[in-house]
Design an enzyme around this catalytic site. Structure first.
Site, mmCIF file in Angstrom:
data_model
loop_
_atom_site.group_PDB
_atom_site.id
_atom_site.type_symbol
_atom_site.label_atom_id
_atom_site.label_comp_id
_atom_site.label_asym_id
_atom_site.label_seq_id
_atom_site.Cartn_x
_atom_site.Cartn_y
_atom_site.Cartn_z
ATOM 1 N N ARG A 131 16.829 -6.371 -1.132
ATOM 2 C CA ARG A 131 18.230 -6.832 -0.978
ATOM 3 C C ARG A 131 19.308 -5.981 -0.598
ATOM 4 O O ARG A 131 20.315 -6.177 -1.369
ATOM 5 C CB ARG A 131 18.678 -7.561 -2.385
ATOM 6 C CG ARG A 131 17.592 -8.679 -2.722
ATOM 7 C CD ARG A 131 17.777 -9.984 -1.908
ATOM 8 N NE ARG A 131 16.459 -10.827 -2.163
ATOM 9 C CZ ARG A 131 15.355 -10.776 -1.668
ATOM 10 N NH1 ARG A 131 14.938 -10.012 -0.933
ATOM 11 N NH2 ARG A 131 14.490 -11.752 -2.074
ATOM 12 N N SER A 143 21.045 -16.416 -6.299
ATOM 13 C CA SER A 143 20.316 -15.801 -7.496
ATOM 14 C C SER A 143 21.812 -14.778 -7.776
ATOM 15 O O SER A 143 21.933 -14.053 -7.047
ATOM 16 C CB SER A 143 19.242 -14.973 -7.114
ATOM 17 O OG SER A 143 18.143 -15.843 -6.957
ATOM 18 N N GLU A 155 23.954 -9.428 -7.401
ATOM 19 C CA GLU A 155 23.609 -9.797 -6.054
ATOM 20 C C GLU A 155 24.825 -10.167 -5.268
ATOM 21 O O GLU A 155 25.153 -9.515 -4.157
ATOM 22 C CB GLU A 155 22.671 -10.631 -5.730
ATOM 23 C CG GLU A 155 22.072 -10.679 -4.234
ATOM 24 C CD GLU A 155 20.812 -11.479 -4.182
ATOM 25 O OE1 GLU A 155 20.488 -11.861 -2.958
ATOM 26 O OE2 GLU A 155 19.796 -11.662 -5.288
#
Length: 390
Positions: free
Chosen positions: A197, A280, A382
């Site tokens: 990520r 998320s 995130e």
């Protein structure tokens, strides 16, 4: 306004994010062509002074903590770029500076040798539309990334991934405009320094406190095939009724992924508040391999995308498992519960229709601190936090 010039207008930024929170902006430009986007970038270069100011404003609350773009410390950029808006949480105060809505369009296919096909796609293209088209054309490589909201240009920044696949698997290069130098450059995959990520693009934003590299287009190399890439995610394999590493028809993978994502509230639906989220909200923690995890916590290997080798010094665990184990179950909320965990998935913080950014961040902090107290592991967000922190 001359022909071809981008339109400038005031806007509520909540209208441009999938979580539907964020205050006003008075100076919003919609760039629908590459030329309009480059005009905006020319008019708003990144100076050393602006970068220094933005970085200082976004210093981590705790010195010495690792800085990831848009983490809990937040960002105060000089210019705000919004494409799909699926990975942004913007403050209730909005944004005082110039805002650019990236709405560029264009997809180009080029046949290569060995049954390979290059897809070059403009940054503002809807990501799932691109995936759907590759499946319809019989091109393998992106099918497991179906249903992910947002734009094509955002995918390499986060190294978007799901169900055993990542953008890094098929990406060839990214064309960017360096706001610091004004140069347009092409960065091959090896220079993007992909990780879980994250990427060089994301880390540069953390370094400067604002976006340095603006993605213009992204190129992928796909395989002409009626069958998918090997299935590498157990839940997806189970849904398809096959073993790991099996290959199945492309359309079957896309349909299965969309069904699984929909069951978790991860396919956008204006009528379903479980999808009013930034996906998320917390990343799966990556910790030193000798870290003691709570009993029963899942452990996964960390793979270096550049070498394909396992990182023997680190391991990954599940944020969703930690959240649930700490007592924060689906639908959990605090206070007036304008923001709650999704009723379908514990990783998504959702706007139940009337939430403000403050509600979302209060819930995020409550969950982060509760997980840390009960498991000893601190979760990291995130999404990019713009003008806010928790």
């Amino acid at each position: 306004m001359s022909d071809g010039a981008a339109e400038v207008r005031p806007s509520m930024l909540a209208d441009h994010t999938t979580m539907r929170v964020g205050g006003p902006a008075a100076d919003v430009t919609a760039a629908s062509t590459r030329e309009q986007l480059l005009d905006f970038l020319t008019a708003h270069p990144l100076t050393r002074t602006a970068a220094s100011t933005a970085a200082e404003a976004g210093q981590p609350a705790e010195r010495g903590q690792p800085a990831e773009a848009g983490g809990a410390r937040g960002l105060r950029p000089d210019v705000l770029f919004i494409a799909g808006g699926s990975n942004l949480v913007i403050s209730d105060e909005g944004f005082a500076g110039p805002v650019c809505l990236i709405r560029t369009r264009g997809r180009e296919y080029t046949e290569l040798d060995g049954g390979r096909v290059r897809l070059r796609v403009a940054a503002g293209e809807n990501w799932d539309d691109c995936v759907a088209e590759t499946v319809a054309r019989g091109l393998s490589g992106l099918e497991a990334l179906s249903g992910i909201p947002g734009s094509a240009g955002a995918t390499p920044v986060q190294n978007v991934g799901a169900y055993g696949a990542e953008v890094a698997d098929t990406l060839e290069s990214v064309t960017v405009c360096d706001r610091l130098s004004g140069d347009i450059i092409t960065l091959p995959r090896a220079e993007l320094e992909f990780g879980y990520r994250t990427s060089r693009l994301k880390r540069s934003t953390a370094e400067f406190g604002t976006v340095r590299f603006v993605v213009l287009d992204v190129s992928f190399v796909l395989t002409a095939s009626a069958e998918s890439a090997p299935i590498r995610y157990q839940q997806l394999a189970g849904t398809l009724g096959v073993e790991l590493d099996a290959r199945v028809p492309l359309a079957a993978v896309r349909e299965a992924v969309l069904a699984v994502r929909a069951s978790k509230g991860m396919v956008l639906d204006p009528a379903d508040h479980d999808t009013w989220s930034a996906g998320s909200f917390f990343t799966n923690p990556i910790v030193p391999v000798d870290t003691a995890l709570p009993e029963g916590a899942p452990e996964y290997p960390v793979i270096d995308p550049l070498t394909g080798m396992r990182d023997e010094k680190r391991k990954k665990t599940s944020a969703a498992w930690l959240i649930d184990t700490a007592g924060f179950h689906k639908g959990f909320g605090i206070g007036e519960q304008r923001a709650r965990l999704s009723t379908k998935h514990t990783l998504a913080l959702t706007n139940r229709g009337q939430a403000r950014t403050a509600d979302v961040l209060e819930l995020a902090a409550h969950i982060r601190d509760g997980v840390a107290a009960r498991t000893g592991i601190r979760l990291e967000p995130e999404p990019n936090l713009i003008g806010c922190r928790f």
